[in-house]
Write an enzyme that holds these catalytic residues in place. Structure first.
Site, PDB file in Angstrom:
ATOM      1  N   GLN A 283       0.594  -0.836   0.159  1.00 32.69           N
ATOM      2  CA  GLN A 283      -0.008   0.246  -0.282  1.00 32.69           C
ATOM      3  C   GLN A 283       1.177   1.247  -0.183  1.00 32.69           C
ATOM      4  OE1 GLN A 283      -3.088   0.214   3.229  1.00 32.69           O
ATOM      5  NE2 GLN A 283      -4.442  -1.434   2.015  1.00 32.69           N
ATOM      6  N   GLU A 371       7.041  32.207 -14.740  1.00 33.70           N
ATOM      7  CA  GLU A 371       5.799  32.777 -14.390  1.00 33.70           C
ATOM      8  C   GLU A 371       4.868  33.257 -13.644  1.00 33.70           C
ATOM      9  OE1 GLU A 371       4.713  31.930 -18.951  1.00 33.70           O
ATOM     10  OE2 GLU A 371       6.698  31.695 -19.270  1.00 33.70           O
TER      11      GLU A 371
END
Ligand code: CAA
Length: 389
Positions: A283, A371
């Site tokens: 898991q 940006e």
């Protein structure tokens, strides 16, 4: 990857996406690691991207572009960035930060002169806003443009210019009236060989090493007054409008990086065995795969949604700042999340330069910075939601 049902792609979209995927696999994949290692600019493959029509996808054919829509641009860019983020940012800056602003704000003469060679891929365009002392607070720039008859004289220092060392043309922002702060900023189109424009040293970088970044130094650089883009004082608005388009490009870049890292991790988790079973069956790994996949799909929805909002805004002259900022914010943080886990799933091999995982990891970081940092995206989103100016 099946098309997401809420974004059915046209045949034209699919053809462009497939052409970009083939091109990236055939032309960029074999050289991506080599250019990352050397830090050289990949002139030959960038030229070929131009020949393929990737350097001006939304530019109308009359100005040398491919005449397609904003979703087409994102689909092609995603495929390039899955293979190499450096080629991706060169393409993104050329399309979004350079061509988009001139298309939206330029005169007919400016479009013919300053878009044609760039959109057709014969020359490279760049955008220059940031200065050494003003990055996020872009309105506090110091560089000056002074009108002198039918010319402007430019002085100042600009930094972190993507494609700065190699670009043939620049969109650059200067103060024409410092007392007016943001409303005193104006935009200019500058040819790379103009006397008085000097390129600073190339920046050594953590990632996107094959894209070239430098300062630009303007020393009494004289340009014709007709090279002003938009009106005097309109520059800040132009810079911000263009960055909205740019942020969709960077969101797409982040999406491509994340997809590449995820696919490598998914395959490795199914093959690599430990303690008698594939590591994906634990898991600890399987749940990482689940989270990576879910965040990538959410990023894609945000990025495509931003592209479609941009396309709609072309008709209404509206804004899509919120959609662009959400796409960039989520996709860039997803790229960091996914590349971090992809390296971890690969263990020692993830850290090795023999695989591209460490390159994806290094390339992802810049998407949270340039940006507009993640903090600036949160500012744009929260101001929009709360109606705060
Ligand atoms: N579109 C159109 N207009 C806009 C706009 C947008 N997206 N964002 C702001 N404006 C307008 C506002 O409406 C306002 O106009 P009015 O006064 O007429 O209403 C004006 O611009 C000033 O806006 P703000 O008061 O919001 O300005 P601000 O100083 O508070 O700054 C900010 C806002 C969002 C923080 C902005 O400065 C910003 O985005 N900063 C980050 C800059 C950035 O991204 N830099 C990266 C440069 S590129 C790069 O990384 C290198 C490269 O080569 C790729």
């Amino acid at each position: 990857m099946a098309d997401l049902p809420i974004y059915p792609l046209s045949e034209e979209h699919k053809m462009l996406r497939d052409a970009a995927r083939d091109f990236a696999q055939k032309e960029i994949a074999p050289v991506a690691a080599e250019f990352d290692e050397s830090g050289e600019f990949p002139h030959a493959t960038v030229k070929k991207m131009g020949e393929m029509g990737f350097m001006g996808i939304e530019v109308p054919e009359q100005y040398g572009g491919a005449g397609m829509d904003a979703l087409a641009y994102v689909l092609a860019l995603e495929e390039i960035c899955k293979v190499d983020a450096s080629h991706g940012v060169i393409m993104s800056v050329n399309n979004s930060l350079y061509c988009h602003g001139i298309l939206k704000f330029g005169t007919e003469e400016q479009k013919k002169k300053f878009i044609m060679p760039i959109a057709s891929g014969k020359a490279i365009g760049a955008y220059s806003l940031t200065e050494p002392q003003s990055g996020s607070d872009a309105g506090t720039m110091k560089s000056r443009a002074i009108c002198d008859g039918d010319t402007y004289v430019l002085n100042g220092r600009k930094s972190w210019v993507t494609s700065g060392p190699v670009a043939d043309y620049f969109v650059v922002f200067f103060m024409t009236d410092p007392d007016k702060k943001q409303k005193g900023v104006s935009a200019f189109l500058v040819e790379g060989n103009t006397p008085g424009l000097v390129r600073g040293k190339k920046e050594p970088k953590l990632g996107i090493r094959a894209s070239a970044t430098s300062e630009l130094i303007f020393e009494d650089c004289r340009i014709p007054a007709e090279n002003r883009l938009g009106e005097e004082g309109e520059g800040f608005k132009i810079a911000m409008t263009v960055l909205d388009a740019g942020r969709i490009g960077i969101g797409t870049q982040a999406l491509g990086i994340a997809e590449a890292a995820y696919e490598a991790a998914r395959q490795y988790a199914g093959q690599r065995e430990a303690f008698g079973q594939p590591i994906g069956a634990f898991q600890g790994t399987g749940f990482k795969i689940a989270d990576m996949k879910t965040r990538i799909e959410a990023s894609r929805l945000l990025v495509y949604n931003a592209a479609i909002s941009k396309e709609k805004a072309k008709a209404t002259n509206g804004r899509y700042s919120l959609e662009a900022s959400m796409a960039k914010l989520f996709a860039s943080e997803t790229a960091m999340f996914v590349t971090h886990h992809a390296v971890q799933i690969h263990g020692g091999m993830g850290y090795s330069r023999e695989l591209p995982l460490e390159r994806y990891f290094r390339d992802a970081k810049i998407t949270e910075i340039y940006e507009g940092t993640s903090e600036i995206q949160r500012l744009v989103i929260s101001r929009s939601e709360l109606g705060i100016k």
